[in-house]
Motif scaffolding. Sequence first.
Motif, short mmCIF file in Angstrom:
data_model
loop_
_atom_site.label_atom_id
_atom_site.label_comp_id
_atom_site.label_asym_id
_atom_site.label_seq_id
_atom_site.Cartn_x
_atom_site.Cartn_y
_atom_site.Cartn_z
N ASP A 22 1.23 3.76 -3.16
CA ASP A 22 0.83 5.14 -2.92
C ASP A 22 1.88 6.11 -3.50
O ASP A 22 1.53 7.14 -4.06
N PRO A 76 -6.85 -0.10 1.82
CA PRO A 76 -6.96 1.18 1.11
C PRO A 76 -5.65 1.97 1.01
O PRO A 76 -4.87 2.04 1.97
N LEU A 77 -5.46 2.54 -0.15
CA LEU A 77 -4.39 3.50 -0.36
C LEU A 77 -4.68 4.72 0.49
O LEU A 77 -5.84 5.05 0.74
N LYS A 78 -3.66 5.41 0.93
CA LYS A 78 -3.83 6.52 1.87
C LYS A 78 -3.85 7.90 1.21
O LYS A 78 -4.26 8.86 1.83
N LYS A 137 -4.34 8.67 -4.51
CA LYS A 137 -4.31 7.49 -5.39
C LYS A 137 -5.48 6.55 -5.10
O LYS A 137 -5.90 5.79 -5.97
N ASN A 138 -6.04 6.62 -3.91
CA ASN A 138 -7.23 5.82 -3.59
C ASN A 138 -8.39 6.24 -4.49
O ASN A 138 -9.13 5.41 -5.01
N MET A 153 -7.69 4.94 -7.97
CA MET A 153 -7.96 3.51 -8.07
C MET A 153 -9.46 3.25 -8.17
O MET A 153 -9.90 2.41 -8.95
N ARG A 154 -10.25 3.99 -7.42
CA ARG A 154 -11.71 3.78 -7.46
C ARG A 154 -12.29 4.19 -8.82
O ARG A 154 -13.19 3.53 -9.34
N VAL A 177 0.84 -1.20 0.00
CA VAL A 177 0.00 0.00 0.00
C VAL A 177 0.87 1.25 0.00
O VAL A 177 0.69 2.16 -0.82
N CYS A 197 -7.41 -4.23 -7.81
CA CYS A 197 -8.37 -3.27 -7.23
C CYS A 197 -9.03 -3.83 -5.98
O CYS A 197 -9.21 -3.10 -4.99
N PHE A 247 -6.77 -3.38 -3.12
CA PHE A 247 -6.73 -2.01 -2.61
C PHE A 247 -8.06 -1.56 -2.00
O PHE A 247 -8.09 -0.58 -1.26
N LEU A 248 -9.14 -2.28 -2.25
CA LEU A 248 -10.38 -2.02 -1.51
C LEU A 248 -10.26 -2.58 -0.09
O LEU A 248 -10.74 -1.97 0.86
#
Length: 149
Positions: free
Chosen positions: A13, A91-93, A96-97, A100-101, A9, A84, A87-88
């Motif tokens: 990020d 979660p990216l901090k 970039k979150n 990604m979404r 992560v 994906c 990363f759900l």
Amino acid sequence: MDLSPDWVVGFVDGEGCFHVSITRHPSLKVGYQVLPEFVVVRHRRDIQVLYALKRFFRCGVVRPNHEDRYAYRVRQLECLERICEFFLQHPLKTRKNVEMRRFRRILLLIKQGRHRTREGLLEIIEIASRMNAADRPALERIRQELLAG
């Protein structure tokens, strides 16, 4: 090299990129191809990290990028979906979150076949233009061509 989810992560990020390009492809019904990819680029001295990411996600390729840089690239839809999902769950901090979404929304549209329709492609362009700032002029040209045709 074993990677922990938290390390992945943090690294993604800082170094990862969720990118969607759209290219002209006259043989396709809508005239364009949507190409989503997840990329991490590093200097060749850090190539072991790219191979570790490939092992961690169980997909993708490591290839030369530019000069002394290498890239870990993932383009297969199933693998991109798996990344994906990771990363759900982890979660990216950073911003970039959000990227990604948006990227994941485009993957879902592709999975539904929406990239094969004018309306679906316009929706993908709208989402991608909020992701890839450098691609906005090209995406706007494609949007204008689709609206004119």
